[in-house]
Write a protein that holds these residues in place. Structure first.
Motif, PDB file in Angstrom:
ATOM      1  N   ILE A 173       0.856  -1.182   0.000  1.00 22.86           N
ATOM      2  CA  ILE A 173       0.000   0.000   0.000  1.00 22.86           C
ATOM      3  C   ILE A 173       0.892   1.232   0.000  1.00 22.86           C
ATOM      4  O   ILE A 173       1.500   1.569   1.031  1.00 22.86           O
ATOM      5  CB  ILE A 173      -0.934   0.001   1.228  1.00 22.86           C
ATOM      6  CG1 ILE A 173      -1.833  -1.238   1.180  1.00 22.86           C
ATOM      7  CG2 ILE A 173      -1.770   1.275   1.272  1.00 22.86           C
ATOM      8  CD1 ILE A 173      -2.749  -1.378   2.366  1.00 22.86           C
ATOM      9  N   SER A 175       1.350   4.276   0.728  1.00 26.64           N
ATOM     10  CA  SER A 175       0.810   5.431   1.444  1.00 26.64           C
ATOM     11  C   SER A 175       1.483   5.550   2.787  1.00 26.64           C
ATOM     12  O   SER A 175       1.751   4.547   3.458  1.00 26.64           O
ATOM     13  CB  SER A 175      -0.705   5.278   1.628  1.00 26.64           C
ATOM     14  OG  SER A 175      -1.203   6.290   2.496  1.00 26.64           O
ATOM     15  N   ASP A 177      -0.062   6.988   5.159  1.00 26.06           N
ATOM     16  CA  ASP A 177      -1.200   7.063   6.062  1.00 26.06           C
ATOM     17  C   ASP A 177      -1.657   5.653   6.409  1.00 26.06           C
ATOM     18  O   ASP A 177      -2.257   4.954   5.590  1.00 26.06           O
ATOM     19  CB  ASP A 177      -2.337   7.853   5.410  1.00 26.06           C
ATOM     20  CG  ASP A 177      -3.463   8.171   6.376  1.00 26.06           C
ATOM     21  OD1 ASP A 177      -3.527   7.510   7.437  1.00 26.06           O
ATOM     22  OD2 ASP A 177      -4.273   9.060   6.082  1.00 26.06           O
ATOM     23  N   ARG A 179      -4.027   4.572   8.003  1.00 32.50           N
ATOM     24  CA  ARG A 179      -5.462   4.294   7.986  1.00 32.50           C
ATOM     25  C   ARG A 179      -5.830   3.382   6.821  1.00 32.50           C
ATOM     26  O   ARG A 179      -6.781   2.604   6.919  1.00 32.50           O
ATOM     27  CB  ARG A 179      -6.252   5.604   7.928  1.00 32.50           C
ATOM     28  CG  ARG A 179      -6.194   6.400   9.230  1.00 32.50           C
ATOM     29  CD  ARG A 179      -6.880   7.732   9.124  1.00 32.50           C
ATOM     30  NE  ARG A 179      -6.193   8.631   8.193  1.00 32.50           N
ATOM     31  CZ  ARG A 179      -6.538   9.896   7.993  1.00 32.50           C
ATOM     32  NH1 ARG A 179      -7.544  10.421   8.664  1.00 32.50           N
ATOM     33  NH2 ARG A 179      -5.870  10.656   7.156  1.00 32.50           N
ATOM     34  N   HIS A 180      -5.049   3.455   5.734  1.00 28.49           N
ATOM     35  CA  HIS A 180      -5.314   2.570   4.594  1.00 28.49           C
ATOM     36  C   HIS A 180      -5.004   1.117   4.953  1.00 28.49           C
ATOM     37  O   HIS A 180      -5.711   0.198   4.532  1.00 28.49           O
ATOM     38  CB  HIS A 180      -4.492   3.011   3.386  1.00 28.49           C
ATOM     39  CG  HIS A 180      -4.861   4.369   2.861  1.00 28.49           C
ATOM     40  ND1 HIS A 180      -6.086   4.640   2.297  1.00 28.49           N
ATOM     41  CD2 HIS A 180      -4.171   5.533   2.844  1.00 28.49           C
ATOM     42  CE1 HIS A 180      -6.143   5.917   1.931  1.00 28.49           C
ATOM     43  NE2 HIS A 180      -4.979   6.477   2.263  1.00 28.49           N
ATOM     44  N   GLN A 183      -7.880  -0.077   7.180  1.00 25.22           N
ATOM     45  CA  GLN A 183      -9.094  -0.348   6.407  1.00 25.22           C
ATOM     46  C   GLN A 183      -8.996  -1.682   5.674  1.00 25.22           C
ATOM     47  O   GLN A 183      -9.960  -2.465   5.657  1.00 25.22           O
ATOM     48  CB  GLN A 183      -9.343   0.786   5.409  1.00 25.22           C
ATOM     49  CG  GLN A 183      -9.752   2.098   6.059  1.00 25.22           C
ATOM     50  CD  GLN A 183      -9.693   3.278   5.098  1.00 25.22           C
ATOM     51  OE1 GLN A 183      -9.384   3.116   3.912  1.00 25.22           O
ATOM     52  NE2 GLN A 183      -9.979   4.460   5.605  1.00 25.22           N
TER      53      GLN A 183
END
Length: 626
Positions: A173, A175, A177, A179-180, A183
Motif C-alpha cells: 500500500i 501510502s 497514512d 489508515r489505509h 481499512q
C-alpha cells in the motif's frame, strides 16, 4: 460376623476386578478424549505489527517525557514487554527478512544498502530480494492451516522483492497514512474464512521520515511552521532549533501511529476474535537525531538505530511483566513456531525461542556469543547451534558479548567498543583504552564473520531498481542527492586509508567513496588540479601516521567573499573526532591556509579514525595528514 467362605471370597474378588476394569476403561476414555482435545486445540490468531523507524527511547512505554504512545503502554500493561531487543540491521529490508526467517543477514543474504546510504559506491543501488529457497514465517504458518495476510506500506517490501511469498493475500500500500492499512485489515477480517486461524503481518510507515505530514500533524509537541530541514544520512548543518523541531514532528508522528494501533485493536474487538488472538508489536529499527553524527537510519549500528522492543499481548498464557534480558528479532520466528507446534523447522535457524524466558520468573540469562541459551526440549535432530547476537549494515558488522558491543567496518577498519550496560547510549569508544577487551571482542566478532576479507556476499538474486522504485525511495529520503553521489564517485576503488589524504582528482580519494561529498563540484581553473571544493560538512577517515604523530594538519584555500557581496564573517572550521569536538579555528584572510589540531594521546594508534570537518563557508582542500 458372617464366615468368609471360599465362595464369598470369590464373589468379592470378582466384584473388585470388575470395578477396576471399569475404572481402567474410563481412564482410557478420558485420556483419549484429553489427547484428542489437545490435538484439536484451537490455534490462536497471530497479528505481527512492525512499526517502521520507531525509536525505543521516544516511547512513553520506556519513560519518554512526551506522551507519544498511550495505546501501546496500555497494551504493554496487560502483556509481556521485552525491553532490550537487538534489530539485526538498521535498514528495513535486512531487518524484516531476519524477523520473518529467523536468520541473521549474512545467512539470509539480504545485505542491501545503497550507495547513498553507506556512501560506498562499490555497492550499487539495487533492490533487495528474498531468496526463493528460504521458508518465511507466513509460508510455514499457512502450511499449518493458517490464513496468511500481509499489508505493508514500505517500498522495500514490495511483493516483487519476494516479501509476499507464502501469503494468501499480500498488498503493498503506497501510502504514509496507516489508515489505509487498517481499512484493508478490517476488510480481511470481514472476509476471513471460517474454521481457520489467521496470521496477519502489518508494516506501518507513519513514523518514517519526512516527519511533516500535514494531514495528521497537529502541532501537539511544537508549533507547526512548515517542513523541517531533513535528509536521510549523515547530519547536515542543522541548527539546534531545526533539529529540535524535527524531533518534535517525529514525536507527533509517533502519537499518530499509536492511534492507528488503538484502531487496529478495536477492529479485532469488533470482529469478536480478540480473545483468540496474540498481538506482537515491534519496530524494525530505530531513528537517529544527531546522536552519532547522522539523521534517520541506515548509517550506523549504534543503539539509537538498532535498539528495538517487543510487546506480546493476548491469548498466549504468559504472565504480564517486563523482561530486560537482551533478545533479538530473529527470536520472534522460533517463538511463534513453537507456539503452534512447529519445532521441526527450528533446526536450521539462528533465532531461539523466547518461551523459556516467558516461563521463567527470573527472566533467564543473557544471550552471549559462543554460549547456548537454555531452550525448550527439541525434537531429535532439531537441536540449535549456539547463535550469536549480531547486527549488520553492509560492510559494517556488530557483535554483542558480556555486556560489551564491538562494531567493525570490514572495508575501512574502523572499530568501536562500547560497554552497553554502563553506557547504553554508546558515547564512549573504549577501543583505545581497553586493548584486552578489544582483542577479546574482535576474536568473538571474527568467530562469526571471519577475517572480513572479502565481505560476506549478498544474495545473487538482488535486482536493479526500477524507475518507479527510485521515485518512491527518493520521496522517503533514501536516494537524496542520488545523481550527485553517483557522479562524485564514478570509479569504485578499494584504495587503502593512509595517514595522508590528498584532495587531487584523479585519482579519487577513498574519503569520498565512504562518506560522499557535501558541496559543489570542483571549481574550474588552475586550483581545480590541486584541490577539491567541499561544502560546510565533510567526513573523512584517516590512519595515524605513527605513534609519535599527535596532530592533524589541514591545508587548503579560501577564495574569499563573492564579488560585490558584503564582507561576511571569516570562515570558521571545527573538527570533531568520533562525534566529540577536537578544535576550532578561524581563517583571517582569503588565500592559502594551514591548520593544526592536536590529537588525544594514545587514540587511534591501531585503527583509522573517523573525523568530521564543519565549516561556515565552502573551502578548497589540498591535503589532510597526521
Amino acid at each position: 460376623m458372617p464366615t468368609l467362605t471360599k465362595e464369598r471370597l470369590r464373589l468379592i474378588i470378582r466384584a473388585v476386578s470388575l470395578r477396576l476394569i471399569a475404572a481402567g476403561l474410563l481412564l482410557v476414555v478420558l485420556t483419549a478424549g484429553s489427547a484428542a482435545a489437545a490435538k484439536t486445540k484451537k490455534l490462536p490468531n497471530i497479528v505481527l505489527v512492525v512499526l517502521d523507524s520507531v525509536r525505543r527511547d521516544h516511547l512513553g512505554l520506556f519513560g519518554y517525557a512526551r506522551d507519544t504512545s498511550p495505546a501501546l503502554s496500555r497494551l504493554a500493561r496487560d502483556g509481556v514487554v521485552f525491553s532490550d531487543v537487538v534489530a539485526q540491521s538498521s535498514q528495513t529490508a535486512p531487518a524484516v527478512a531476519s524477523i520473518l526467517t529467523g536468520l541473521n543477514p549474512f545467512r539470509h543474504g539480504i545485505q542491501f544498502y545503497g550507495r547513498t546510504q553507506s556512501f560506498d559506491p562499490n555497492h550499487p543501488e539495487a533492490s533487495p530480494s528474498l531468496d526463493a529457497r528460504l521458508r518465511p514465517l507466513a509460508e510455514i504458518l499457512r502450511a499449518r492451516g493458517y490464513a496468511a495476510w500481509g499489508l505493508s506500506a514500505n517500498p522495500w517490501l514490495d511483493p516483487a522483492n519476494g516479501f509476499g511469498r507464502g501469503y494468501d493475500r499480500y498488498e503493498f500500500i503506497p501510502s504514509w497514512d496507516g489508515r489505509h492499512l487498517n481499512q484493508a485489515f478490517s476488510r480481511y477480517l470481514d472476509e476471513r474464512p471460517t474454521g481457520r486461524p489467521f496470521f496477519a503481518y502489518l508494516h506501518y510507515m507513519d513514523a518514517h521520515a519526512p516527519y511533516f505530514h500535514p494531514e495528521t500533524s497537529r502541532g501537539r509537541f511544537a508549533p507547526l511552521h512548515g517542513p523541517p530541514v531533513y535528509a536521510m544520512g549523515f547530519l547536515e548543518a542543522l541548527t539546534p532549533t531545526d533539529l529540535a523541531y524535527a524531533e518534535a514532528l517525529y514525536d507527533e508522528q509517533l502519537r499518530n501511529l499509536d492511534a492507528l494501533l488503538a484502531a487496529l485493536l478495536e477492529s479485532l474487538r469488533a470482529s469478536a476474535v480478540i480473545q483468540d488472538t496474540i498481538v506482537l508489536v515491534t519496530a524494525d529499527h530505530g531513528e537517529e537525531f544527531g546522536d552519532h553524527g547522522g539523521m534517520g537510519h541506515g548509517t550506523s549500528l549504534h543503539a539509537e538505530q538498532i535498539g528495538s522492543f517487543l510487546v506480546l499481548w493476548g491469548a498466549g498464557g504468559w504472565k504480564p511483566g517486563t523482561i530486560g534480558t537482551q533478545v533479538r528479532h530473529i527470536d520472534i520466528f522460533p517463538t511463534l513456531l513453537e507456539l503452534v507446534g512447529g519445532r521441526a523447522e527450528l533446526g536450521s535457524i539462528d533465532g531461539r525461542s523466547l518461551w523459556p524466558l516467558l516461563r521463567s520468573e527470573s527472566g533467564g540469562s543473557d544471550v552471549r556469543i559462543g554460549s547456548e541459551a537454555a531452550g525448550p526440549a527439541r525434537e531429535p535432530g532439531a537441536s540449535l547451534r549456539p547463535s550469536p547476537t549480531v547486527s549488520e549494515l553492509g560492510d559494517e558488522k556488530a557483535a554483542f558479548a558480556g555486556g560489551f558491543k564491538y562494531i567493525r567496518n570490514i572495508w575501512t577498519g574502523e572499530e568501536g567498543l562500547y560497554r552497553t550496560d554502563h553506557d547504553p547510549a554508546e558515547n564512549e569508544n573504549l577501543a583505545d583504552s581497553d586493548p584486552a577487551r578489544l582483542a577479546a571482542l574482535r576474536n568473538a566478532w571474527r568467530s562469526v564473520f571471519g577475517d572480513g576479507s572479502p565481505a560476506p556476499s549478498v544474495s545473487s538474486s538482488r535486482k536493479t531498481l526500477t524507475e518507479a522504485e527510485v521515485r518512491r525511495l527518493e520521496s522517503l529520503g533514501y536516494l537524496a542527492g542520488r545523481s550527485a553521489a553517483r557522479s562524485a564517485a564514478a570509479v569504485p576503488s578499494r584504495a587503502p586509508f593512509t595517514s595522508r589524504l590528498a584532495f587531487d582528482p584523479p585519482p579519487q580519494n577513498p574519503l569520498q567513496l565512504v562518506f560522499g561529498w557535501k558541496g559543489q563540484a570542483p571549481p574550474a581553473g588552475e586550483r581545480a588540479r590541486t584541490g577539491r571544493r567541499v561544502g560546510p560538512h565533510v567526513r573523512f577517515l584517516l590512519a595515524r601516521g605513527s605513534a609519535a604523530s599527535r596532530t592533524i594538519v589541514i591545508e587548503g584555500w579560501w577564495e574569499g567573499p563573492l564579488s560585490g557581496a558584503e564582507d561576511p564573517a571569516p570562515p570558521r572550521i571545527r573538527l570533531e573526532l568520533e562525534g566529540k569536538p577536537l578544535g576550532e579555528a578561524a581563517l583571517r584572510r582569503p588565500g592559502a591556509f594551514r591548520l593544526e589540531f592536536g590529537l588525544p594521546e594514545g587514540m587511534g594508534l591501531t585503527r583509522p579514525l573517523p573525523f568530521a570537518l564543519f565549516g561556515t563557508h565552502p573551502l578548497i582542500l589540498f591535503e589532510i595528514r597526521s
